[in-house]
Design an enzyme around this catalytic site. Sequence first.
Site, PDB file in Angstrom:
ATOM      1  N   GLU A  88      -2.237  11.737   3.316  1.00  0.00           N
ATOM      2  CA  GLU A  88      -3.317  11.674   4.297  1.00  0.00           C
ATOM      3  C   GLU A  88      -3.290  12.953   5.118  1.00  0.00           C
ATOM      4  O   GLU A  88      -2.249  13.590   5.286  1.00  0.00           O
ATOM      5  CB  GLU A  88      -3.169  10.452   5.197  1.00  0.00           C
ATOM      6  CG  GLU A  88      -3.379   9.132   4.478  1.00  0.00           C
ATOM      7  CD  GLU A  88      -3.329   7.934   5.421  1.00  0.00           C
ATOM      8  OE1 GLU A  88      -4.344   7.671   6.085  1.00  0.00           O
ATOM      9  OE2 GLU A  88      -2.276   7.283   5.477  1.00  0.00           O
ATOM     10  N   GLU A 126       0.856  -1.191   0.000  1.00  0.00           N
ATOM     11  CA  GLU A 126       0.000   0.000   0.000  1.00  0.00           C
ATOM     12  C   GLU A 126       0.884   1.230   0.000  1.00  0.00           C
ATOM     13  O   GLU A 126       1.881   1.302   0.729  1.00  0.00           O
ATOM     14  CB  GLU A 126      -0.894  -0.008   1.240  1.00  0.00           C
ATOM     15  CG  GLU A 126      -1.734   1.249   1.416  1.00  0.00           C
ATOM     16  CD  GLU A 126      -2.562   1.201   2.696  1.00  0.00           C
ATOM     17  OE1 GLU A 126      -2.943   0.099   3.118  1.00  0.00           O
ATOM     18  OE2 GLU A 126      -2.821   2.285   3.266  1.00  0.00           O
TER      19      GLU A 126
END
Length: 273
Positions: free
Chosen positions: A160, A155
């Site tokens: 974020e 991933e």
Amino acid sequence: MTDRSTVWAVTLLLASTLAAPAAGAQPPGPPAGYRLVWADEFDTDGPPDAARWSHDTAHNKTGWHNHELQYYGSPADRNAVVSGGRLRITARRETPSTAPDWGGQRYTSARLLTRGLAEWTYGFFEVRAKMPCGLGTWPAIWMLGSGGRWPDDGELDILEHLGSQPDRVFSTVHTAAGSGGHGVGGAQRLPDACTAFHDYQMHWTPEGVAFAVDGFQHFHYARLDAGPRPWPFDKPQFLLLNLAIGGDLGGPVDDSALPATLEIDHVRVYQKP
């Protein structure tokens, strides 16, 4: 934005200090020799282009990962809309109790992905976006391995942001060999993340993955082949855009801050010929 078949807590091992961008730095283009292979400039008003994006609603009934609180809508729910040259993903305080896949959520949002439509191995990825802010918001721009096995397929979290820390953005890598469910990454101080657009960038090569904002690199993850599980980033990954609410990282939600919108000006992917 870890993704799992069951709900796990999220632990991020971030840099102990925040990187600060150099004054006057100019956003560079893609590396020399790279060409544009895929893009969405969001220049057609309406729902997101179905040839580029699909809506992920798979876990609405059972609940989403990381104890998140949102229900992810379909195109008809208009939580993701293109208007004025931008994609707007909006989270709202509402209860979609009449939806057949409703799982008791009191918030709605959207999660878009390119899985099955566009996937890449290596490249320079750039997403120009403005964060939503609001306590409890948790937007993410990220990639998952197309094989569907987490964390074995890896991933890559390009960006974020947490509404509880509005002046900070971060990037994270998850691998079974290197860190499993514990992300390894770096953060950058960005005082105007919620009021200005920035270029969130990732350069992924066979040797490693670098993350930057407006050309300022805040984290580099060098290739790691360790133990019985190999480096996963030699296989295709697809792109995701979502705005989560609450959860293990999103934290407590201020309902008065909703609706909140993640705005995206463009998504561009460059690769070597």
